[in-house]
Every structure is written in C-alpha cells, then in structure tokens.
Design a protein around this motif. Structure first.
Motif, PDB file in Angstrom:
ATOM      1  N   SER A 250       0.818  -1.149   0.000  1.00 41.14           N
ATOM      2  CA  SER A 250       0.055   0.175  -0.143  1.00 41.14           C
ATOM      3  C   SER A 250       0.812   1.428  -0.161  1.00 41.14           C
ATOM      4  O   SER A 250       0.427   2.189  -0.736  1.00 41.14           O
ATOM      5  CB  SER A 250      -0.957  -0.171   0.914  1.00 41.14           C
ATOM      6  OG  SER A 250      -0.289  -0.171   2.460  1.00 41.14           O
ATOM      7  N   HIS A 254      -0.128   4.119  -2.511  1.00 36.03           N
ATOM      8  CA  HIS A 254      -0.575   5.365  -2.238  1.00 36.03           C
ATOM      9  C   HIS A 254       0.209   6.181  -3.104  1.00 36.03           C
ATOM     10  O   HIS A 254      -0.499   7.460  -3.468  1.00 36.03           O
ATOM     11  CB  HIS A 254      -0.428   5.301  -0.808  1.00 36.03           C
ATOM     12  CG  HIS A 254      -0.657   6.838  -0.379  1.00 36.03           C
ATOM     13  ND1 HIS A 254      -1.786   7.562  -0.254  1.00 36.03           N
ATOM     14  CD2 HIS A 254       0.308   7.899   0.083  1.00 36.03           C
ATOM     15  CE1 HIS A 254      -1.775   8.767  -0.113  1.00 36.03           C
ATOM     16  NE2 HIS A 254      -0.360   8.797   0.177  1.00 36.03           N
ATOM     17  N   ASP A 388       0.617   5.107   4.016  1.00 31.74           N
ATOM     18  CA  ASP A 388      -0.229   5.333   3.342  1.00 31.74           C
ATOM     19  C   ASP A 388      -1.282   6.080   3.643  1.00 31.74           C
ATOM     20  O   ASP A 388      -2.673   5.914   3.206  1.00 31.74           O
ATOM     21  CB  ASP A 388      -0.813   3.709   2.598  1.00 31.74           C
ATOM     22  CG  ASP A 388      -1.325   3.034   3.667  1.00 31.74           C
ATOM     23  OD1 ASP A 388      -1.538   3.648   4.974  1.00 31.74           O
ATOM     24  OD2 ASP A 388      -1.786   1.840   3.666  1.00 31.74           O
ATOM     25  N   ASP A 391      -4.986   8.860   2.124  1.00 32.00           N
ATOM     26  CA  ASP A 391      -5.545   8.021   1.143  1.00 32.00           C
ATOM     27  C   ASP A 391      -7.094   7.923   1.391  1.00 32.00           C
ATOM     28  O   ASP A 391      -7.331   7.638   2.230  1.00 32.00           O
ATOM     29  CB  ASP A 391      -4.698   6.868   1.187  1.00 32.00           C
ATOM     30  CG  ASP A 391      -4.832   6.083  -0.262  1.00 32.00           C
ATOM     31  OD1 ASP A 391      -4.169   6.133  -1.223  1.00 32.00           O
ATOM     32  OD2 ASP A 391      -6.090   5.407  -0.429  1.00 32.00           O
TER      33      ASP A 391
END
Length: 449
Positions: A250, A254, A388, A391
């Motif tokens: 991730s 991201h 991340d 987001d």
DNA sequence: ATCGGCTCGCGCAA
DNA sequence: TGCGCGAAGCCGAT
C-alpha cells in the motif's frame, strides 16, 4: 483508450508543448496519464513536460512520508529523463504555480491525474478556471476510471463488484510504454523553466531504518515480485497478523509508485488466492475512491449511512469505562496490550497488519467521548503515522470501522450500537495475540540494539 | 469446532 | 412486495 480521460474545462487547444502535471501517480511506467499526454504530444509534434508541485507539511504527514514520496519522485525523474522527458519540481500550490509555468512554456494543453479527495479536487477545479488552455484529467490510479465505474456512491462491495467485473476486460490493460520523446524545448525556454525548478538536489537524508519499506518504483516492483513468489500462496491467512501474508504494497500504491494495474496484471490467474488479492486490490480499493468521490462528508459523521448515525446517536450517552486523550493514544498508553503493540508497530514502521487496522480504529470509538472525536483522532493518527495515510482507503476504512460504511447492522452493544464491534477476546479466538505482541517487542529491541 | 441470532437496506425477481 | 445476502463480529449454546 480515450475513455480514461475527460476535460475539466472547455478551453481551446493551443499550439505548443504538452504539460503533464502529476500529483497522485508519481511513476514513469504503467501510467495512463503520461501515455495519453505523450500520444497527444507526438501527434502534434510537440515537447512533453512533466511537472510536480511540491508542498511540505501535506495534510499532517510525518517527514518520513514526505521523504518516501520525494525519494521515489527522484527515481521517476531519472526514468523520465531516459525518455527525453524532463520532470520539473515546483514548490507551491499547483493552481498558483501551473498557470505561470504554462505561460512561460507556451503550453498548448495540460494533462493531470485523478484523486477523489477534497483538496486535490479543489486544486484541479481552480486550475481549470485559471488556465487559458485545456486541462484534461486522466484516472491513472484506478483500473476502472472512478467516474465510469459508477455514477453514484455504492452501498457496499456487493453493489460495486458486478460493475467492476463488467468493465474489467475493457480496462485491465497496460498503457503503451513511453517512447524516447523526439521533440525538445528550445534552449531559452528550457533555461527559463529550469529556473523555476527549485529541487535539482536531493535534500533528504536517507532513512536508515530497516523497519520501513524502501521508496521508489524499483523497490515497489521488487516487493510485488517477492509477494507473488513468497506470500501469495498464504493469502487466505492474511487476517492473521502473525502470518505476515498481506502484500504490504500500500505505501507504493498510495504514492503511485506502483500501478494497481501492474499488480493486477502480474497477479492475475485462476487460483483462489489470486482472486482474493484482485478483490482487495481492485474492488475494495476502488470502492474507497467511489466513497470519497461521491460522498463529500467522507471524513465526517455526516458521511455515515443513516442507520449508523441513528444507532451511534442513541448510544452517545453510554458509559465509556476507559477514555484516552489523543496524546495517550499516540504514545500507545492504553490498558490494551494488543492495541498498544499495533500502535507501536505503526510508529516504528508506518504500517500495521490490515486486520489490526480495523481493530485499532474501532477501539478508538470505544475510548473517546463521542464518534466525532473518535473519527477525528483516527484520521489524525492515520494520516500522520501510516505511510499510506491521506488516502481514500484510509478515510473509507475509518468510516467502515466507526460509522458502518459499506457494512451492515449487527447485534446492538454499548457505545457501538449496531455498528460491528471488535474485541480483544475476539482477536484471541482468531490468532495468537501474545505472539504478535512479542514480535513487535522483538522488532523494537532490534531497532534500538 | 460449529451454529444461529442479532439487524439493515439494496437490487433483483416476481 | 418479498427475498437473499452482504468487507473482516460477538457471544452463548451445542
């Protein structure tokens, strides 16, 4: 292939170079925005300039997130340079920087990538107004362009899934690779523009911590391949934090250092694990974009479904046996050893096993005076500590945990009402909680010793 | 170990 | 209008 793009204003195209402003998708490969911009530039025999607008202290992120992004961006800059595509890094808000930049470059058209978040959309709409040339948006992040996947907020994954399946064959296609660009800026314009580029030198100390993933598209591809080789076969055990079976992709997803499209193409196949990964990568991830795009209250109580608002209101006055301040949460000083361990792992590494991320968030609802405070604290900690963070997946995940978004009602309990609860006892039933806590302790000892 | 009740509302079949 | 079923659960009964 043009269905991935849409104009954000109705200005006339002018002769002149093509500008591609990237903000969410910061890679050189597998990027539909860059691919379409280059195709436009080649057709019109024009140079293509790529530009990024740098803003420090972005939405309360820690310096390590900034460093992850910028280090990856420099790698991207080098990759683009190999294709005769300059990447300029400007400092300031895009809607202020880009109109002047485009005038100086005598640009004819601007391409940009897509984000459903409030701030990103405000940048784009203000820029679209200010520019005297077309601004064209390309969803370079989602496999299925967000505005085409669905025209309204989906109620749950089960309403979104059939729409994704229907469109997948049309959109799960890699863009053509970038060509070495045959048209360059004249040297005077080039010099004028370079003067705007404030970031020729990398100002960052490399992050020496080995607890954190390495930034950049090259590291992202290596992480994807090692996930496919070593952990995809265990993917049905991903909800056990001790298995470490999740992809861990991730942070790169991201920052757009890895295209979801690339991960999907590389993983695609007939096994149950492959299908489960694609479900998370595409259906659930893109459902978050759908939520933020169509629900302007994606980070507020008002964004919860009405059954959840009603039940949380009914339980506002419930006794909360433990209340913790934001400082206590941040310092992992609660009475729950599992929660503390998860928070300490987050502080050290910028990541947390996915299953614990839900538990972590739901406990904040239990430990704060009201759901609004819980959501605000969860967003603060999420955006600050997770690599991340900031987001759509974070806002949707928090809204799921606290406000029943994309979920259904369950048996009524104190504080949670009908919102699904998670408990320490439940975690103990599902996995070896003490082993997880010990693994976090051990990682901390390694880091310090 | 496994099962059922808890509980809401969308989408589709009828 | 009725029915099936859903993004990760909880708990108590068997």
């Amino acid at each position: 292939m043009f269905e991935r793009q849409r104009p954000l204003n109705d200005r006339e195209r002018q002769p002149g170079p093509v500008v591609c402003w990237i903000s969410r998708d910061l890679r050189a490969e597998d990027h539909w925005g860059l691919a379409l911009a280059q195709q436009d530039a080649l057709e019109h025999k024009q140079p293509l300039l790529v530009v990024f607008c740098l803003q420090s202290a972005y939405l309360g992120a820690l310096p390590r997130a900034f460093s992850f992004m910028l280090t990856g961006l420099y790698e991207t800059k080098a990759s683009l340079a190999e294709k005769n595509l300059p990447l300029m890094i400007l400092e300031g808000p895009p809607q202020d920087m880009l109109p002047d930049f485009c005038r100086l470059a005598s640009a004819g058209v601007v391409y940009c990538d897509f984000s459903p978040l409030r701030l990103a959309r405000a940048w784009r709409s203000q820029l679209a107004e200010k520019l005297s040339i077309p601004l064209i948006e390309v969803d370079a992040h989602n496999v299925i362009p967000c505005w085409l996947a669905s025209d309204h907020q989906e109620y749950g994954a089960y309403t979104f899934r059939p729409k994704v399946s229907r469109l997948l064959d049309r959109f799960l296609i890699a863009p053509p690779a970038l060509l070495s660009h045959p048209f360059s800026l004249d040297s005077q314009t080039r010099l004028d523009l370079l003067r705007l580029d404030k970031r020729e030198k990398l100002p960052l100390a490399p992050d020496s911590s080995n607890a954190q993933p390495q930034p950049g598209s090259r590291a992202a591809k290596a992480a994807l391949q090692s996930f496919i080789r070593e952990r995809l076969a265990l993917f049905d055990r991903r909800n056990d934090p001790n298995e470490r079976a999740a992809s861990g992709l991730s942070p790169w997803l991201h920052f757009g250092q890895l295209a979801p499209l690339r991960a999907a193409l590389d993983v695609r196949g007939p096994s149950a694990q492959q299908a489960a990964f694609l479900e998370e990568l595409i259906v659930r991830r893109e459902l978050s974009d759908n939520f933020c795009y169509y629900n302007p209250a994606y980070d507020q109580f008002a964004g919860f479904p009405s059954w959840a608002q009603a039940t949380l209101l009914r339980h506002r006055g419930d006794l909360r046996p433990h209340l913790y301040s934001l400082d206590q949460l941040e310092a992992a000083q609660t009475a729950d050893p599992l929660w503390n361990a998860a928070q300490r792992e987050l502080s050290a590494s910028g990541q947390m096993p996915g299953y614990l991320r839900m538990y972590w968030c739901k406990k904040i609802l239990e430990w704060t005076p009201d759901p609004e405070t819980a959501q605000a604290h969860a967003i603060f900690l999420n955006d600050r500590y997770f690599l991340d963070g900031r987001d759509p997946n974070g806002y949707a995940g928090i809204a799921w945990s606290i406000g029943g978004v994309h979920d259904r009602a369950w048996g009524e309990r104190p504080v949670f009402g009908k919102v699904r609860q998670m408990t320490l006892a439940g975690c103990r039933r599902k996995f070896d909680v003490d082993r997880y806590i010990q693994s976090v302790d051990a990682a901390e000892r390694n880091e310090h010793g």
